[in-house]
Design an enzyme around this catalytic site. Structure first.
Site, PDB file in Angstrom:
ATOM      1  N   THR A  65      17.867  48.457  23.415  1.00 56.70           N
ATOM      2  CA  THR A  65      17.753  47.028  23.709  1.00 56.70           C
ATOM      3  C   THR A  65      16.771  46.764  24.834  1.00 56.70           C
ATOM      4  O   THR A  65      15.993  45.799  24.789  1.00 56.70           O
ATOM      5  CB  THR A  65      19.144  46.456  24.057  1.00 56.70           C
ATOM      6  OG1 THR A  65      20.000  46.591  22.917  1.00 56.70           O
ATOM      7  CG2 THR A  65      19.064  44.993  24.439  1.00 56.70           C
TER       8      THR A  65
ATOM      9  N   LYS B 275      29.579  52.445  31.816  1.00 58.63           N
ATOM     10  CA  LYS B 275      28.766  51.271  32.158  1.00 58.63           C
ATOM     11  C   LYS B 275      29.496  49.981  31.831  1.00 58.63           C
ATOM     12  O   LYS B 275      29.509  49.038  32.619  1.00 58.63           O
ATOM     13  CB  LYS B 275      27.433  51.302  31.406  1.00 58.63           C
ATOM     14  CG  LYS B 275      26.491  52.418  31.825  1.00 58.63           C
ATOM     15  CD  LYS B 275      25.113  52.223  31.240  1.00 58.63           C
ATOM     16  CE  LYS B 275      25.075  52.300  29.722  1.00 58.63           C
ATOM     17  NZ  LYS B 275      25.232  53.653  29.195  1.00 58.63           N
ATOM     18  N   LYS B 276      30.086  49.923  30.643  1.00 61.14           N
ATOM     19  CA  LYS B 276      30.709  48.676  30.212  1.00 61.14           C
ATOM     20  C   LYS B 276      31.911  48.310  31.070  1.00 61.14           C
ATOM     21  O   LYS B 276      32.117  47.145  31.417  1.00 61.14           O
ATOM     22  CB  LYS B 276      31.106  48.783  28.739  1.00 61.14           C
ATOM     23  CG  LYS B 276      29.920  48.890  27.805  1.00 61.14           C
ATOM     24  CD  LYS B 276      29.017  47.670  27.917  1.00 61.14           C
ATOM     25  CE  LYS B 276      27.768  47.779  27.092  1.00 61.14           C
ATOM     26  NZ  LYS B 276      26.882  46.605  27.223  1.00 61.14           N
TER      27      LYS B 276
ATOM     28  N   ARG C 164      20.919  63.634  27.701  1.00 65.69           N
ATOM     29  CA  ARG C 164      21.341  63.689  26.301  1.00 65.69           C
ATOM     30  C   ARG C 164      20.163  63.540  25.360  1.00 65.69           C
ATOM     31  O   ARG C 164      20.090  64.201  24.317  1.00 65.69           O
ATOM     32  CB  ARG C 164      22.367  62.580  26.011  1.00 65.69           C
ATOM     33  CG  ARG C 164      23.712  62.803  26.649  1.00 65.69           C
ATOM     34  CD  ARG C 164      24.543  61.522  26.601  1.00 65.69           C
ATOM     35  NE  ARG C 164      24.733  61.066  25.230  1.00 65.69           N
ATOM     36  CZ  ARG C 164      24.900  59.785  24.908  1.00 65.69           C
ATOM     37  NH1 ARG C 164      24.871  58.848  25.842  1.00 65.69           N
ATOM     38  NH2 ARG C 164      25.089  59.448  23.654  1.00 65.69           N
TER      39      ARG C 164
ATOM     40  N   SER D 280      29.624  57.611  28.175  1.00 66.30           N
ATOM     41  CA  SER D 280      28.400  56.889  28.519  1.00 66.30           C
ATOM     42  C   SER D 280      28.571  55.396  28.314  1.00 66.30           C
ATOM     43  O   SER D 280      28.274  54.585  29.196  1.00 66.30           O
ATOM     44  CB  SER D 280      27.231  57.406  27.674  1.00 66.30           C
ATOM     45  OG  SER D 280      26.054  56.675  27.944  1.00 66.30           O
TER      46      SER D 280
ATOM     47  N   ASP E 126      31.677  41.487  26.664  1.00 68.34           N
ATOM     48  CA  ASP E 126      30.461  42.215  26.304  1.00 68.34           C
ATOM     49  C   ASP E 126      30.666  42.951  24.992  1.00 68.34           C
ATOM     50  O   ASP E 126      31.796  43.159  24.538  1.00 68.34           O
ATOM     51  CB  ASP E 126      30.044  43.193  27.402  1.00 68.34           C
ATOM     52  CG  ASP E 126      28.590  43.644  27.275  1.00 68.34           C
ATOM     53  OD1 ASP E 126      27.859  43.071  26.451  1.00 68.34           O
ATOM     54  OD2 ASP E 126      28.195  44.581  27.980  1.00 68.34           O
ATOM     55  N   LYS E 127      29.561  43.367  24.416  1.00 66.49           N
ATOM     56  CA  LYS E 127      29.527  44.149  23.185  1.00 66.49           C
ATOM     57  C   LYS E 127      28.578  45.310  23.380  1.00 66.49           C
ATOM     58  O   LYS E 127      27.608  45.233  24.137  1.00 66.49           O
ATOM     59  CB  LYS E 127      29.075  43.250  22.029  1.00 66.49           C
ATOM     60  CG  LYS E 127      28.470  43.980  20.826  1.00 66.49           C
ATOM     61  CD  LYS E 127      26.941  44.017  20.938  1.00 66.49           C
ATOM     62  CE  LYS E 127      26.336  44.802  19.775  1.00 66.49           C
ATOM     63  NZ  LYS E 127      24.879  45.020  19.991  1.00 66.49           N
ATOM     64  N   HIS E 128      28.862  46.395  22.686  1.00 64.45           N
ATOM     65  CA  HIS E 128      27.939  47.528  22.697  1.00 64.45           C
ATOM     66  C   HIS E 128      27.839  48.107  21.299  1.00 64.45           C
ATOM     67  O   HIS E 128      28.847  48.232  20.599  1.00 64.45           O
ATOM     68  CB  HIS E 128      28.383  48.616  23.667  1.00 64.45           C
ATOM     69  CG  HIS E 128      27.404  49.738  23.769  1.00 64.45           C
ATOM     70  ND1 HIS E 128      26.303  49.689  24.613  1.00 64.45           N
ATOM     71  CD2 HIS E 128      27.313  50.920  23.116  1.00 64.45           C
ATOM     72  CE1 HIS E 128      25.609  50.803  24.490  1.00 64.45           C
ATOM     73  NE2 HIS E 128      26.192  51.567  23.579  1.00 64.45           N
ATOM     74  N   SER E 129      26.636  48.450  20.887  1.00 64.81           N
ATOM     75  CA  SER E 129      26.417  49.130  19.617  1.00 64.81           C
ATOM     76  C   SER E 129      26.201  50.611  19.872  1.00 64.81           C
ATOM     77  O   SER E 129      25.542  50.993  20.847  1.00 64.81           O
ATOM     78  CB  SER E 129      25.193  48.551  18.907  1.00 64.81           C
ATOM     79  OG  SER E 129      24.803  49.383  17.823  1.00 64.81           O
TER      80      SER E 129
END
Length: 438
Positions: A120, A187-188, A168, A183, A80-83
């Site tokens: 997203t 989740k990731k 937040r 955060s 997975d990826k997160h920005s």
């Protein structure tokens, strides 16, 4: 055991709570014994009194462990990826299906918009019928069949983050490094990935604008992810201008579809460059490529062949959207009733863009939230945004404003003009992909 009032009292005295107290507070967020008022005070206290690396890791692990952790039995790596967030950042919509086309599995748990940055899930919600909420067994079934799915966190996955995430946004604490790390990774890591890449934005449109601060965030994310046993790296990328030439939910889906169906087309260059860099790193970490360069080539091939677009269409259909989305996406997305074009009042070179201001303009048009319960208009936003370094003539279009009415469009156009600065000489924009941290 230290209670929430004791933890808040320590923060009030500018004393960082220890790992045990932070873990206990995370448990209280998950089971509801911590009130909303205490959650808000905690977020503000962490902003004022940053955590130690040990405390950050303890908070992250406790937030992950407070809910379900997904288990997988698949014939390829789960990645997975997160920005960290920016303006016009719709890369996830392109990257997830491209990775799936290369043999990876991507259970992407994402969020809604925070502050001036888009979310997203809000983008995907502009697709008619698209379901962003589902139970984990359905998520796992779609990922196994299609190769990817993009959903919101269920009540079973990182429930502490579900509460803290909303707090937040409405308490002005989005920028806290510690809360961002906890955060994202709670989740990731609950997705059960083998590999994870963080797209850490820097520049005025990013949540963490300062380059040194962004680098510190990237290192904290990598350090915490690796400590949890996941192959983790981070890529610093530029957010001194929008990632796409559009900002706004349906407009960014359009930008993503253009990148998926016309990856060599004008306007898709930055999105494709980001997708190749992030995807290449992930394929290398997941063992599907020799190195990041080889992985980037494989991602590029998945886009140019149309395989990524085909898998995106299968994902949309599996999540309740139109079955013919890849063929008729232009007809399926909502359009704003008013579209106004902003023109240059002088010739010159685009010297700079106040990207954060553009994000705020989209929010004020109705494309984002000021309050947790604000309704989002999926059709509004900005498109055809000129890029830094572009040479423009007088009267040339600089952007299009998509609005609910003429008055909103006029106000937004004035603000967009103020956000774009001109130079009389050549301007080289900052490098889009700046540094990889492993």
């Amino acid at each position: 055991m230290t209670g929430p009032r004791d933890t808040l009292a320590r923060l009030r005295r500018d004393v960082a709570p220890g790992p045990e107290a932070l873990a206990a507070f995370a448990v209280g967020l998950a089971d509801g014994s911590v009130s909303d008022a205490q959650a808000g005070a905690f977020a503000m206290g962490i902003c004022r009194t940053p955590l130690t690396p040990e405390g950050r890791a303890a908070l992250t692990r406790a937030m992950r462990d407070g809910g379900e952790i997904l288990q997988w039995d698949l014939d390829g790596p789960v990645v997975d990826k997160h920005s960290t967030g920016g303006v016009g950042d719709c890369v996830s919509l392109i990257l997830a299906p491209a990775l799936a086309a290369c043999g990876a599995y991507v259970p992407m748990i994402s969020g809604r918009g925070l502050g001036h940055t888009g979310g997203t899930l809000d983008k995907l919600a502009s697709i008619p019928g698209f379901r962003i909420e589902m139970q984990t067994d359905e998520l796992q079934s779609i990922v196994a069949r299609v190769g990817c799915a993009i959903v919101g966190a269920t009540g079973e996955i990182a429930p502490a983050d579900r509460r803290l995430y909303a707090v937040r946004d409405v308490t002005g604490t989005v920028e806290s490094l510690d809360l961002i790390v906890a955060s994202i990774l709670s989740k990731k890591l609950a997705e059960g990935p083998e590999a994870l890449v963080l797209d850490v934005k820097t520049g005025d449109g990013a949540i963490v604008a300062d380059g040194d601060a962004a680098r510190a965030l990237a290192r904290a994310l990598v350090e915490t992810g690796q400590a949890a046993g996941v192959m983790t790296s981070a890529i610093l990328t530029d957010m001194s201008q929008p990632a796409a030439t559009s900002a706004g939910n349906a407009l960014e889906v359009i930008a993503a579809m253009e990148a998926l169906t016309e990856p060599g087309g004008r306007g898709a260059e930055r999105l494709v460059t980001l997708t190749r860099a992030l995807g290449g790193e992930l394929l290398a970490l997941g063992g599907l490529a020799r190195d990041a360069e080889d992985g980037a080539a494989r991602i590029g091939a998945a886009l140019s062949s149309g395989a990524g677009a085909e898998i995106f269409g299968r994902m949309v259909a599996a999540q309740g959207g139109p079955t013919d989305f890849p063929e008729r996406w232009r007809d399926r997305l909502p359009a704003a009733p008013v579209v106004a074009e902003l023109h240059a009042d002088r010739p010159g070179v685009i010297g700079g863009i106040d990207t954060r201001a553009l994000g705020e303009i989209v929010v004020d048009l109705g494309g984002g939230r000021r309050r947790e319960d604000d309704r989002v208009d999926p059709a509004v936003g900005l498109s055809h945004i000129a890029q830094i370094g572009a040479i423009v003539t007088q009267g040339q279009p600089l952007a299009r404003v998509h609005a609910a009415d003429g008055a909103a469009a006029e106000t937004a156009a004035i603000r967009v003009a103020e956000a774009i600065t001109f130079s009389d000489g050549a301007v080289t924009p900052p490098a889009l992909v700046q540094e990889t941290i492993r």
